[in-house]
Design an enzyme around this catalytic site. Sequence first.
Site, PDB file in Angstrom:
ATOM      1  N   ASP A 268       1.092  -1.144   0.612  1.00 11.10           N
ATOM      2  CA  ASP A 268      -0.137  -0.093   0.117  1.00 11.10           C
ATOM      3  C   ASP A 268       0.629   1.055  -0.070  1.00 11.10           C
ATOM      4  O   ASP A 268       2.397   1.143   0.732  1.00 11.10           O
ATOM      5  CB  ASP A 268      -0.553  -0.069   1.894  1.00 11.10           C
ATOM      6  CG  ASP A 268      -2.287   0.478   0.590  1.00 11.10           C
ATOM      7  OD1 ASP A 268      -3.115   0.488   2.024  1.00 11.10           O
ATOM      8  OD2 ASP A 268      -2.151   1.521  -0.038  1.00 11.10           O
TER       9      ASP A 268
HETATM   10  C1  GLC Z   1      -4.880   3.950  -0.119  1.00 10.57           C
HETATM   11  C2  GLC Z   1      -5.795   3.208   0.295  1.00 10.57           C
HETATM   12  C3  GLC Z   1      -4.807   2.178  -0.496  1.00 10.57           C
HETATM   13  C4  GLC Z   1      -5.492   2.174  -2.165  1.00 10.57           C
HETATM   14  C5  GLC Z   1      -4.261   2.968  -2.064  1.00 10.57           C
HETATM   15  C6  GLC Z   1      -3.424   3.457  -3.306  1.00 10.57           C
HETATM   16  O1  GLC Z   1      -3.390   4.676   0.667  1.00 10.57           O
HETATM   17  O2  GLC Z   1      -4.648   2.379   1.622  1.00 10.57           O
HETATM   18  O3  GLC Z   1      -6.818   1.509  -0.305  1.00 10.57           O
HETATM   19  O4  GLC Z   1      -5.534   1.586  -3.157  1.00 10.57           O
HETATM   20  O5  GLC Z   1      -3.709   4.100  -0.969  1.00 10.57           O
HETATM   21  O6  GLC Z   1      -4.172   5.219  -3.887  1.00 10.57           O
END
Ligand code: GLC
Length: 726
Positions: A268
Amino acid sequence: MVSTISSKPLTRSIDPKREAFCADLLAKMTLEEKVGQMVQADLSWHEDVRQLTREGRISSLFTIRDPKVINLYQHIAVDESRLGIPLIIGNDIIHGFRSIFPIPLALACTWDPELVEQVARASITEAMACGTTWNFAPMVDISRDPRWGRVAEGSGEDAYLSSTLGAAWIRGYQEARDADGRSAAACVKHYAAYGASESGKDYNSVDMSERRLREEYLPPYRAAVEAGVQTLMTSFNDLNGVPASANSFLIKRILREEWGFEGVVVSDYDAIGELVMHGFARDHKEATLRSVLAGVDMDMMGNAYHFHLAALVREGKVAETVLDEAVLRILGLKYDLGLFEHPFVDEADAHSALSLPESLDLAAKAAAQSIVLLKNEGGILPLNASAKTVALIGPLAKERQSLLGCWCFDGRVEDVETLAEVLERDLPADTNLIVEQGCAIDGGDLDLAGALKAAALADVVLLALGESDTMSGEAHSRAHLCLPGRQQELADALAKCGKPVVALVFAGRPLVMTKLVEETPSVVMAWHGGTRAARGVADVLTGKVNPSGKLSISFPRSEGQIPVYYAHKNTGRPVETSGTVQFNQAHKSSYLDEENAPLFPFGFGLSYAQFDYSGLKVLTPQVRKNETLRISARVTNSGKWHGSEIVQLYVRDLVGVVTRPVKELVDFRKIALAPGDSQTVEFELPAGCLSFLDENHHPVLEEGDYKVWIGPNSAEGLEGRFELID
Ligand code: GLC
C-alpha cells in the site's frame, strides 16, 4: 470453517510464449531497469516522473484518470525508454468510476454475486475506457468494528459472504475486455486483517491468534486467489508485531507456498517506507531490505525501492534473482493485460463509455437492492395514495455529494439526483411534497419550527438523516457512531409530531441509532447508494421495488458492544442458559448496562412481503465425512407483495477440540415469491466444509453433533440437528 489452508497450491497453466517473451526481456534489463519495474508512483512524487519513466525506472503510475495524460506518459515509456516496457496504470475504482454504485458494504447487503459482477464490469469498463488497467479493488477486509471508516469499502463481518462477493468483484473486473482486447487486473486488498485495526482506528495495530486470522480474516483473500486475482496489496498495519508489508509468513508461507499465488504483490501507499515509523526498520534502506526479502514485488509511492534496492543488490544483501522473480511477475502481468500489444488508450472514444444509461440504470437497481428495511410498523411503507402531503425533512433531503459515499473520485456531483428531486418527480402528481432541511449533517443550527410546521401539514414524514461522504472511508474512523450533529434532536422532535414517520438513514457504516429505531415506526438503511441513490430510495418508498437487502454487518446498540458479531463463541457462561450462579447473582458473559444482542443482527432485513419458514427437513440426519449434508425448508410468501428473500443456512459444531462459533453462515439462496406462493429450498453442503483448525492449526473434520438452521437472518430460523460420522 477453514478455507485458508490448501493441501495443493493453485497452479497457473504455463504459456510458453509468455514465459519466453518475459525471460528474453528480463535478460536485456540492467539492474536499474529491474528496480524500475518494482516502482509505482503518482504525479505528486517529488522525483522527475517524466525523466524516470524515460529511463525505464518507473513501472506503474496511479491516480491518473485523464486518458490524454496517461497516453502522454505511456508514449514516453514505450517510445523513449530503452526497452519500451509499457506502464500499467492503477486507480481505485472501489464502487464505480463515473457512474457511482452503492458502497461495497451496501452492495454486500444484496447477497447477489451476479449483481456485484455486473457492477464490477460496468465500473471497470468505464475506467478502462479512460486508460486504467489496474484496479486497486476489491477490498475484502473483514470488519466487525463500524468505528473503522473503511468498513464502508468491504463486504462486512462474515468470511463466507465476503469470500463469495470478493470472487464476484474479481470476475467482474478481470473478465472485462476493451475494444483492443485489453483487460484490467484486480487487486485484492488489504492483506492482511487490516479490518481488525485495534479500537477501530485506521492504520492501527492488529494482533490476533493464527486461528482467528486463518479462519475468520484470511478466507476472502484466499477466495480471491482461487478466483484468479492477478495482484494483491499488502496493508499498512502490523500483524502480531510484524508489519504486513514486510511479513514473509503472510506473503511467502501462506500466499505463495500454501495458496500458490503467482501474481504481483504491491505494497500500500509507502507502507514500505512506513516500516521506519513502525520501528521495524532503522531507515528506508533497511525497510527496503525487509520488504523485498519478505516478497513484496512493487513499492507503491515509496521512499524505498527506488532509492535503495540497487545498492542492496550491489552490496550482496539482496540476490539479483530476488528482483528477477518479482520483475518476471510484473512483466507477466503487463503481458497478460495486453499492454505490450496495445499500450495506449483511445482518447477520442474514452468519454463515450461514461455514464451510459444502462450503467446508471444498473446503479439505480443496485441502490434499491442494497437498501435494508429495518422496521416498518403499521406498514407505513410503501407510501400509499392516501398520503396527499409528504414532508421530506432532514439534511440529506437535498444532498448530492454525500450520496456518492467515500472513494468516488470520478463521480460527478452534478450527476447525482437529490431525494427531493426524485420524489418531486416520482410521487403521484396530486401529492404535495414539502421539503425542509431541519438541520445540517453536522454542526449548525436546528430549525425545529420549520420542520414541525412541515410535519403538521403532512400525512407522512420522511426523515432524511445520516453521514456525509467524508465521515467514512480511509482515515475517517469515528468513536461516536450516533447521528452526527443535531440530527437526533430533529428526529426526537418529529417522533412526537403525531404523524407517521419514516427514517431514511444514509451512511457509510452501521450507526448507533437505537433511540431513532425505538421512536420511529419505519426505518430504512439507505447507505451511500451512489449516483442513483435517490432513485433507489424512491423506488422502495413508492413500492416500485420491494426491499430485499439483508445486513452484511451487525448494527450495535452502543459503541460499548463493539465488536459485536453473530459468529461469536459461546463462552462458559452464556446469558442464554441458567448457567452458573455465584453470590446469588447470575454471573454471565454480559453487561450491567447493555444487552448482548446487537440492535440488528447480521443477515437481517425485512420486506413488504411476509416470508414464513416451515417444514425443516434434515434429509441426512447422519452424514459421513465424504458425503453431503442435505437439508430443506419451505418458504411461503404469506404477504400481499411479490418479493425476494435471502434464505440463509447456518451450522454449529456443538463440541470441538477447540471452541467453535455459535453459528457460521455456510450457504444462502435468494428466491423470489409471488403472494401466496411457496418454495422448498434445499441446500447441499459437502461435509468437508465443516472442517476447522485444531489447536495446532491442522484442518480437522470431527465426527459429532451439529445444529443447523435455515432462516431469514443469523438470529432466527428453523433449527435441526445432524450427526457427522466417520
Ligand atoms: C490508499 C489506500 C489503498 C489505495 C491506495 C492507492 O492509501 O490504503 O486502499 O488503493 O492508497 O490509492
